[in-house]
Design an enzyme around this catalytic site. Structure first.
Site, mmCIF file in Angstrom:
data_model
loop_
_atom_site.group_PDB
_atom_site.id
_atom_site.type_symbol
_atom_site.label_atom_id
_atom_site.label_comp_id
_atom_site.label_asym_id
_atom_site.label_seq_id
_atom_site.Cartn_x
_atom_site.Cartn_y
_atom_site.Cartn_z
ATOM 1 N N CYS A 10 74.903 61.579 59.852
ATOM 2 C CA CYS A 10 73.748 61.757 60.269
ATOM 3 C C CYS A 10 73.567 61.639 61.876
ATOM 4 O O CYS A 10 74.591 61.109 62.533
ATOM 5 C CB CYS A 10 72.735 60.549 59.778
ATOM 6 S SG CYS A 10 72.809 60.210 57.924
ATOM 7 N N ARG A 15 77.549 66.312 62.575
ATOM 8 C CA ARG A 15 77.536 64.846 61.601
ATOM 9 C C ARG A 15 77.012 64.877 60.471
ATOM 10 O O ARG A 15 77.264 63.860 59.575
ATOM 11 C CB ARG A 15 77.130 63.862 62.764
ATOM 12 C CG ARG A 15 77.773 63.824 64.104
ATOM 13 C CD ARG A 15 76.981 62.830 64.988
ATOM 14 N NE ARG A 15 76.884 61.393 64.284
ATOM 15 C CZ ARG A 15 77.811 60.444 65.067
ATOM 16 N NH1 ARG A 15 78.456 60.751 65.951
ATOM 17 N NH2 ARG A 15 77.924 59.318 64.683
ATOM 18 N N TRP A 59 72.756 63.302 56.311
ATOM 19 C CA TRP A 59 73.902 63.433 55.581
ATOM 20 C C TRP A 59 73.602 62.576 54.446
ATOM 21 O O TRP A 59 73.550 61.419 54.627
ATOM 22 C CB TRP A 59 75.415 63.273 56.185
ATOM 23 C CG TRP A 59 76.180 63.467 55.155
ATOM 24 C CD1 TRP A 59 76.940 64.738 54.901
ATOM 25 C CD2 TRP A 59 77.186 62.588 54.467
ATOM 26 N NE1 TRP A 59 78.012 64.444 54.223
ATOM 27 C CE2 TRP A 59 78.308 63.116 53.865
ATOM 28 C CE3 TRP A 59 77.012 61.086 54.275
ATOM 29 C CZ2 TRP A 59 78.929 62.587 52.843
ATOM 30 C CZ3 TRP A 59 77.855 60.741 53.351
ATOM 31 C CH2 TRP A 59 78.957 61.360 52.714
ATOM 32 N N ASN A 79 70.720 55.691 60.755
ATOM 33 C CA ASN A 79 72.089 55.982 60.133
ATOM 34 C C ASN A 79 72.562 54.648 59.403
ATOM 35 O O ASN A 79 72.330 53.676 60.397
ATOM 36 C CB ASN A 79 72.847 56.432 61.463
ATOM 37 C CG ASN A 79 72.564 57.674 62.120
ATOM 38 O OD1 ASN A 79 71.847 58.543 61.609
ATOM 39 N ND2 ASN A 79 73.135 58.162 63.179
ATOM 40 N N GLY A 80 73.220 55.003 58.707
ATOM 41 C CA GLY A 80 73.897 53.724 57.868
ATOM 42 C C GLY A 80 73.652 53.638 56.452
ATOM 43 O O GLY A 80 72.644 54.356 56.113
ATOM 44 N N GLU A 106 98.368 67.081 54.803
ATOM 45 C CA GLU A 106 97.265 67.484 55.528
ATOM 46 C C GLU A 106 96.909 69.060 55.408
ATOM 47 O O GLU A 106 95.603 69.394 55.273
ATOM 48 C CB GLU A 106 97.761 67.530 57.032
ATOM 49 C CG GLU A 106 96.899 67.725 58.000
ATOM 50 C CD GLU A 106 95.382 67.334 58.165
ATOM 51 O OE1 GLU A 106 95.238 66.155 57.405
ATOM 52 O OE2 GLU A 106 94.673 67.746 59.007
ATOM 53 N N LYS A 165 92.990 70.097 54.297
ATOM 54 C CA LYS A 165 92.268 71.247 55.335
ATOM 55 C C LYS A 165 91.735 72.380 54.153
ATOM 56 O O LYS A 165 90.794 72.591 54.422
ATOM 57 C CB LYS A 165 93.448 71.820 56.219
ATOM 58 C CG LYS A 165 93.653 71.110 57.506
ATOM 59 C CD LYS A 165 92.400 70.824 58.305
ATOM 60 C CE LYS A 165 91.508 69.453 58.035
ATOM 61 N NZ LYS A 165 92.082 68.539 58.826
ATOM 62 N N GLU A 220 89.236 71.047 51.980
ATOM 63 C CA GLU A 220 87.884 70.748 52.793
ATOM 64 C C GLU A 220 87.147 72.005 53.061
ATOM 65 O O GLU A 220 85.732 72.121 52.919
ATOM 66 C CB GLU A 220 88.471 70.280 54.076
ATOM 67 C CG GLU A 220 88.152 68.868 54.232
ATOM 68 C CD GLU A 220 88.468 68.651 55.765
ATOM 69 O OE1 GLU A 220 87.736 67.995 56.315
ATOM 70 O OE2 GLU A 220 89.809 68.782 56.163
ATOM 71 N N HIS A 270 109.360 65.630 38.484
ATOM 72 C CA HIS A 270 108.812 64.515 37.780
ATOM 73 C C HIS A 270 107.230 64.729 37.143
ATOM 74 O O HIS A 270 106.777 63.567 36.949
ATOM 75 C CB HIS A 270 108.944 63.175 38.625
ATOM 76 C CG HIS A 270 110.323 62.817 38.955
ATOM 77 N ND1 HIS A 270 111.071 62.390 38.177
ATOM 78 C CD2 HIS A 270 110.651 62.936 40.232
ATOM 79 C CE1 HIS A 270 112.354 62.351 38.911
ATOM 80 N NE2 HIS A 270 112.093 62.316 39.994
ATOM 81 N N LYS A 274 81.155 64.627 59.926
ATOM 82 C CA LYS A 274 82.200 64.445 60.821
ATOM 83 C C LYS A 274 82.765 63.034 60.767
ATOM 84 O O LYS A 274 83.654 62.619 60.605
ATOM 85 C CB LYS A 274 81.755 65.095 62.132
ATOM 86 C CG LYS A 274 82.758 64.770 63.163
ATOM 87 C CD LYS A 274 83.811 65.963 62.812
ATOM 88 C CE LYS A 274 84.964 65.837 63.961
ATOM 89 N NZ LYS A 274 86.304 66.562 63.540
#
Ligand code: F6R
Length: 609
Positions: free
Chosen positions: A2, A27, A74, A99-100, A482, A486, A489, A505, A604
């Site tokens: 947000c 964000r 968001w 926000n929050g 990573e 990526k 995402e 395994h 973000k």
């Protein structure tokens, strides 16, 4: 997570608000809205979708006014929709953005409903708007009412509110979600990130935890959690205006991938002299603490967690002390046992990630020697909460998928590892070897970037697939992790990473001719082992893409495509092999036509749990 913008000025602020939201859109980006005071009333426009939709609505119905608040969302409570978009209002006279997450919103909603308030959204934020309205019945001054309202909230908030009855001010409050106040000439601004305000000001004050402020055209008053007035000077920011400009690149992510040679140079600047490493800016007495360190506890989330995992290999090899790594959301809620003389280290691009911050606060009560943060945001909560700080100097990262911040974290973690090592007697030759490898790193990364065209070509092999496996060993295993993060995402292809030795395994059962398997294969002491793992996949008809050093002598044959990567120094090889992995996910996403910079469902800076 947000974005908030607010403005109070003599001039029309509507475009300042929209421009600010565009700069914060990375964000959060599922809906957006503004509330502007005009002709003795608050007028609100909200739209589902990106800020461009809101901008378009404002072009068609201009709302000029000198006081306004705005938000890009968001979703946490309530689906993305116009009715759940902020600002939220109470009784036509209060508008509020937030926000929050408010954890006790259910019980507050019941209490407010009993008092006659009607709810028009599913959000926790609407509770705050009505609560503020309710408090105004006994506290006529807006900041008093906000102060009283915040005392009833459990959870995290950065919030801004306006009131038609007091149109000469905005009031703001912060607990767990950052807010910055910007100063113009006879005008003031508020935002959740200073980036939003760079077109209108360079002078900022950050609100501290649990503070409340009143922001007027002629000044700002701040109160601490006890109601005492706080004096704080505005500081001039040196952040670059063009940080939010894509330049010649199609996406921020591509720009940020290509910035990595200079990001690494910046991270090293002034820190390597005559092959010796000096990191002097960690904080007072850092060396004294380092001398005593006998173990490290690294905590982070997502990409930053992957950086921590790479550092574990370095720390245990070169410092020969235990290095524990854990995901913040797990650490914060479990019973933990602290090794004697442990240093607690958080790693974060934003410095605001709720889980990492909570883990840091928990650690401060657990008997660690000290806390240190490796962070990209100098004014962030994690920097303020930690005893020591290492700023990663990656510059503002806008692409939601982290790239340059990751490389800068790795470089910074290596510098930190050497700093601790030196305090504990690391020998000069080891320091020199690491310094030389780091000095060459910008050039090696540049060379890797020059293979972008070939990787673009290679990406066609992945775009139609539904799954991909990434394999690595040693410090390249977290690089495989990573790479998988990526790819999923930004291309939405399911991807997993395995330590190559773990394949037999279980995951080997997944291998068939439709399963691309990417292998990160630098020349190191594990190469021969890795070659056996490659054979295990090949003999089950897996489709292998091996990123390998030329000297690795891995033959291209049926089922194996070899992609050459040049990396002279094994210690910095994780950073070099990261580059083709980032480019691969970028080009796959391009073919798939996803929103590369703002992938679905993500944001973000994750300032909520
Ligand atoms: C992935 C990504 C996230 C972040 C994670 C932690 O590309 O960016 O996984 O790494 O949300 O964020 P910071 O580093 O800001 O604490």
């Amino acid at each position: 997570m947000c974005g908030i913008v607010g403005a109070i000025a003599q001039r029309d602020v509507s475009q300042i608000l929209v421009e600010g939201l565009k700069r914060l859109e990375y964000r959060g980006y599922d809906s957006a809205g503004v509330a502007i005071y005009k002709d003795n009333a608050i007028h609100r426009i909200r739209r589902l979708g990106k800020v461009a939709e809101l901008d378009e609505a404002l072009q068609q119905n201009p709302l000029p006014g000198g006081l306004g608040i705005a938000h890009t969302r968001w979703a946490t409570h309530g689906e993305p929709s116009e009715r759940n978009a902020h600002p939220h209002m109470s009784q036509d006279n209060i508008a509020l953005v937030h926000n929050g997450i408010i954890e006790n919103h259910d019980e507050l909603r019941d209490e407010l409903k009993a008092k006659g308030y009607v709810f028009t959204s599913d959000t926790d934020t609407e509770v705050m708007a009505h609560l503020l309205h309710e408090e105004l019945k006994t506290n006529s001054n807006l900041h008093h009412a906000l102060f009283a309202a915040t005392k009833k909230l459990d959870g995290a908030y950065g919030t801004v509110a306006i009131d038609t009855n007091q149109p000469d001010k905005m009031v703001v409050a912060r607990s767990g979600s950052p807010l910055v106040i910007g100063k113009g000439i006879g005008e003031y601004f508020i935002a959740s990130d200073q980036l939003a305000l760079l077109p209108v000001t360079r002078e900022f004050i950050y609100l501290e935890e649990n503070e409340v402020a009143e922001v007027r055209r002629d000044g700002v008053t701040i109160w601490d959690e006890h109601g005492n007035t706080v004096t704080r000077e505005f500081e001039v920011s040196d952040i670059q205006h063009d940080a939010v400009d894509k330049g010649q690149y199609r996406h921020f992510m591509l720009k940020e991938i290509h910035e990595q040679p200079s990001v690494v140079s910046d991270a090293l600047e002034g820190r390597i002299v005559n092959h010796k490493i000096f990191v002097e800016t960690l904080g007072q007495n850092a060396n004294k603490v380092f001398e005593k360190v006998e173990a490290l506890q690294l905590i982070a989330c997502g990409t930053s967690y992957n950086a921590a995992l790479v550092a574990k290999y370095w720390v245990e090899e070169f410092l020969k002390i235990p290095c524990l790594v854990e995901i913040a959301s797990e650490y914060r809620y479990r019973h933990t046992a602290v090794l004697p003389n442990s240093l607690f280290i958080t790693i974060s691009q934003s410095g605001e990630t709720a889980d990492t911050l909570a883990a840091l606060k928990k650690a401060k009560t657990e008997g660690y020697l000290a806390s240190l943060t490796v962070c990209n945001s100098p004014a962030s909560s994690m920097v303020r909460e930690s005893d020591f700080t290492l700023i990663t100097r990656a510059g503002t990262e806008i692409g939601v998928a982290s790239t340059k911040a990751f490389t800068a974290q790795l470089v910074s973690l290596m510098l930190l590892m050497v700093s601790i090592g030196k305090a504990k007697g690391m020998d000069e030759q080891t320091e020199k070897d690491i310094a030389i490898a780091l000095e060459h790193l910008p050039y090696e990364i540049q060379a890797a970037l020059e293979q972008a065209k070939e990787i673009d070509e290679l990406s066609k092999e992945f775009a139609e697939k539904h799954h991909t496996l990434f394999l690595g060993r040693g410090s390249q295993y977290p690089i495989a992790m990573e790479a998988a993060l990526k790819l999923k995402e930004i291309s939405y292809i399911h991807a997993e990473a395995y330590a190559a030795g773990e394949l037999k395994h279980g995951p080997l059962a997944l291998i068939d001719s439709d399963m691309p398997v990417v292998v990160v294969a630098p020349k190191d002491n594990l190469l021969e082992k890795l070659k056996s793992n490659i054979e295990e996949v090949r003999s089950r008809s897996g489709q292998l893409f091996v990123f390998a050093d030329e000297s690795a002598k891995i033959q291209e044959t049926d089922g194996i495509t070899v992609f050459p990567v040049k990396s002279e120094y094994s210690i910095t090889a994780p950073m070099v092999y990261t580059i083709p992995m980032q480019l691969l996910s970028y080009y796959v996403a391009l073919i798939k036509g996803t929103d590369v910079d703002q992938p679905r469902n993500l944001a973000k800076s994750v300032t909520v749990e």
